[in-house]
Motif scaffolding. Structure first.
Motif, short mmCIF file in Angstrom:
data_model
loop_
_atom_site.label_atom_id
_atom_site.label_comp_id
_atom_site.label_asym_id
_atom_site.label_seq_id
_atom_site.Cartn_x
_atom_site.Cartn_y
_atom_site.Cartn_z
N UNK A 41 0.82 -1.21 0.00
CA UNK A 41 0.00 0.00 0.00
C UNK A 41 0.85 1.26 0.00
N UNK A 42 0.34 2.30 -0.65
CA UNK A 42 1.02 3.59 -0.66
C UNK A 42 -0.02 4.70 -0.54
N UNK A 105 -0.76 -2.72 -4.65
CA UNK A 105 -2.14 -3.21 -4.66
C UNK A 105 -3.15 -2.12 -4.32
N UNK A 106 -2.72 -1.18 -3.47
CA UNK A 106 -3.62 -0.13 -3.00
C UNK A 106 -2.89 1.21 -3.02
N UNK A 107 -3.53 2.21 -3.63
CA UNK A 107 -3.04 3.59 -3.61
C UNK A 107 -4.16 4.46 -3.06
N UNK A 153 -5.37 -3.53 -9.23
CA UNK A 153 -5.15 -2.82 -7.98
C UNK A 153 -6.15 -1.68 -7.83
N UNK A 154 -6.36 -1.24 -6.60
CA UNK A 154 -7.40 -0.24 -6.37
C UNK A 154 -6.83 1.10 -5.89
N UNK A 155 -7.49 2.15 -6.35
CA UNK A 155 -7.16 3.51 -5.98
C UNK A 155 -8.35 4.10 -5.25
N UNK A 156 -8.13 4.60 -4.04
CA UNK A 156 -9.19 5.17 -3.23
C UNK A 156 -8.86 6.61 -2.88
N UNK A 157 -9.84 7.47 -3.00
CA UNK A 157 -9.64 8.86 -2.61
C UNK A 157 -10.95 9.44 -2.10
N UNK A 158 -10.86 10.62 -1.49
CA UNK A 158 -12.04 11.35 -1.07
C UNK A 158 -11.96 12.75 -1.65
#
Length: 235
Positions: A41-42, A105-107, A153-158
């Motif tokens: 993760x990053x 895997x996760x950003x 891989x997944x990218x999550x933001x708000x």
């Protein structure tokens, strides 16, 4: 320096300051991303490192935080020392990271919400960078996520609801398909003040809109779901 220490639960602590602290949105994003313990993760624009240290508390092993501001990374590193942990902290610009492509895997990123040139600029440079697209834009963030993520891989933001179109368009333009969207509301009868979005690299179109996350009950007290999310932090 006006620094203080926040305890996140399970003996994990993070050093905060006026320039580099955190709010509810960062806690919600860390929870929404929900990485597995085996994920690499990053967190981009990590600030004091709140998201990486929440993940550390929750058992994630391979975590990196990136920020362009030296003071933020200094706080991050001293939190590492305080915890006896080895979360990787990188001082760098997300537009030019010398990191292996396609290896995460996760950003995540809790980005500046206001486009450059809008709103009233804060006097302090760290606040400008945190609130306005001075050091990076939504496009820059999505481009960095595309480069860092492995396939699937997944990218999550708000972000704020008024930026939803910008975010979804840039995600698609960078091969990250929006897959899950959730709005955050203060109360059931109020308009959303935040959204959380997850996209997957190389995925096919299909967007799931989750029920809104309500953070207060009708009496103005923390909702049961919010308590379940921040319970360890509060304890």
């Amino acid at each position: 320096m006006n620094e203080f220490i926040e305890t996140l639960g399970k003996d994990i602590k993070v050093i905060c300051s006026k320039d580099h602290g955190f709010g509810t949105d960062a806690i919600l994003l860390a929870n929404f991303a929900n990485p597995k313990s085996s994920d690499k993760c990053i967190d981009l624009g990590t600030g004091c490192g709140i998201i990486p240290f929440i993940w550390l508390r929750d058992g994630v092993k391979d975590i990196t935080g990136v920020d362009i501001q030296e003071k933020a990374i200094d706080q991050f590193n001293r939190s590492n020392e305080l915890n006896g942990s080895n979360v990787t902290a990188i001082l760098g610009d997300l537009k030019n990271l010398n990191l292996p492509k396609g290896s995460y895997n996760v950003v995540t990123m809790n980005p500046p919400y206001k486009p450059a040139g809008t709103g009233i600029l804060s006097e302090a440079t760290p606040e400008q960078i945190a609130r306005h697209e001075i050091a990076c834009t939504v496009k820059d963030v999505c481009k960095a996520a595309e480069e860092l993520l492995n396939f699937g891989g997944k990218f999550c933001m708000c972000n704020r609801p008024e930026r939803l179109s910008d975010v979804m368009c840039e995600m698609r333009a960078h091969n990250i398909e929006p897959k899950t969207l959730r709005f955050v509301q203060k109360q059931p009868n109020t308009a959303p003040w935040l959204f959380l979005i997850e996209g997957k690299k190389g995925s096919k179109p299909f967007l799931q809109v989750l029920p809104p996350l309500i953070i207060q009950d009708e009496n103005g007290k923390d909702s049961e779901e919010l308590i379940s999310i921040i319970g360890q932090y509060r304890d």
